[in-house]
Design an enzyme around this catalytic site. Structure first.
Site, PDB file in Angstrom:
ATOM      1  N   HIS A  47      -5.574 -31.308 -36.149  1.00 40.25           N
ATOM      2  CA  HIS A  47      -4.336 -31.759 -36.789  1.00 40.25           C
ATOM      3  C   HIS A  47      -3.247 -30.830 -36.292  1.00 40.25           C
ATOM      4  O   HIS A  47      -3.452 -29.617 -36.209  1.00 40.25           O
ATOM      5  CB  HIS A  47      -4.435 -31.685 -38.317  1.00 40.25           C
ATOM      6  N   CYS A 117      -0.817 -37.685 -35.899  1.00 43.41           N
ATOM      7  CA  CYS A 117      -0.075 -36.427 -36.028  1.00 43.41           C
ATOM      8  C   CYS A 117       0.208 -35.798 -34.667  1.00 43.41           C
ATOM      9  O   CYS A 117       1.259 -35.192 -34.456  1.00 43.41           O
ATOM     10  CB  CYS A 117      -0.831 -35.447 -36.920  1.00 43.41           C
TER      11      CYS A 117
END
Length: 177
Positions: A47, A117
């Site tokens: 992430h 993301c």
């Protein structure tokens, strides 16, 4: 005589959601030896978010969010990549984010493989610094999908939505709400 523009540091926070498992299993998974659990560990392994103007900005199925750096429930990042500096002011940056949140990066546009993301971090990094984020992050989904196992699981995986815990949904109307 004009005043020089202020430079603002831009960082990429990289979180290893699998806590090292993705790195250890990735080569094996790409040889299609591992079960679904390991594939998911690899996919959810990274992430990323952008740190600029003293805030952390990230994207998930809830849209663009912000928090203090390291302020999500993910805690501190596993690594930090220095992307350079930007002359983009906070006001212009927030207007840019507002535009992205109303167009390309709405929550319903989120897709685990193609619009996630890392896509957001890459887009924002290029806007701020002209530099992309590292390819070892952006190339992983394509590597997974290039395998027959990845292709077979794609319909299931396309339905998965991720929103990192913590942070506030970004809204230009009240700054960072």
């Amino acid at each position: 005589m004009e005043e020089p523009l202020a430079l603002h540091p831009v960082k990429l926070y990289v979180y290893d959601l699998s806590k090292g498992m993705a790195r250890r299993l990735s080569p094996l998974m790409l040889d299609e030896i591992l079960p679904l659990f390991h594939l998911l560990s690899v996919l959810f392994g990274r992430h990323t978010s952008i740190i600029v103007h003293k805030d952390e900005f990230f994207y998930g199925s809830g849209g663009i969010s912000s928090c203090a750096p390291g302020g999500t429930l993910l805690g501190p990042p596993d690594s930090v990549v220095d992307l350079g500096n930007t002359e983009v002011t906070e006001e212009i940056f927030l207007e840019y984010l507002s535009s992205l949140g109303e167009s390309m990066f709405r929550g319903e546009s989120y897709n685990l493989f193609e619009h996630n993301c890392n896509t957001f971090s890459n887009e924002v990094a290029q806007f701020l610094t002209g530099r992309k984020i590292p390819s070892y992050i952006t190339d992983l989904p394509a590597e997974v999908l290039a395998t027959p196992f990845g292709q077979a699981l794609r319909p299931l995986l396309d339905s998965i939505q991720i929103q990192p815990p913590g942070g506030n949904t970004f809204s230009r109307h009240n700054g960072q709400s």
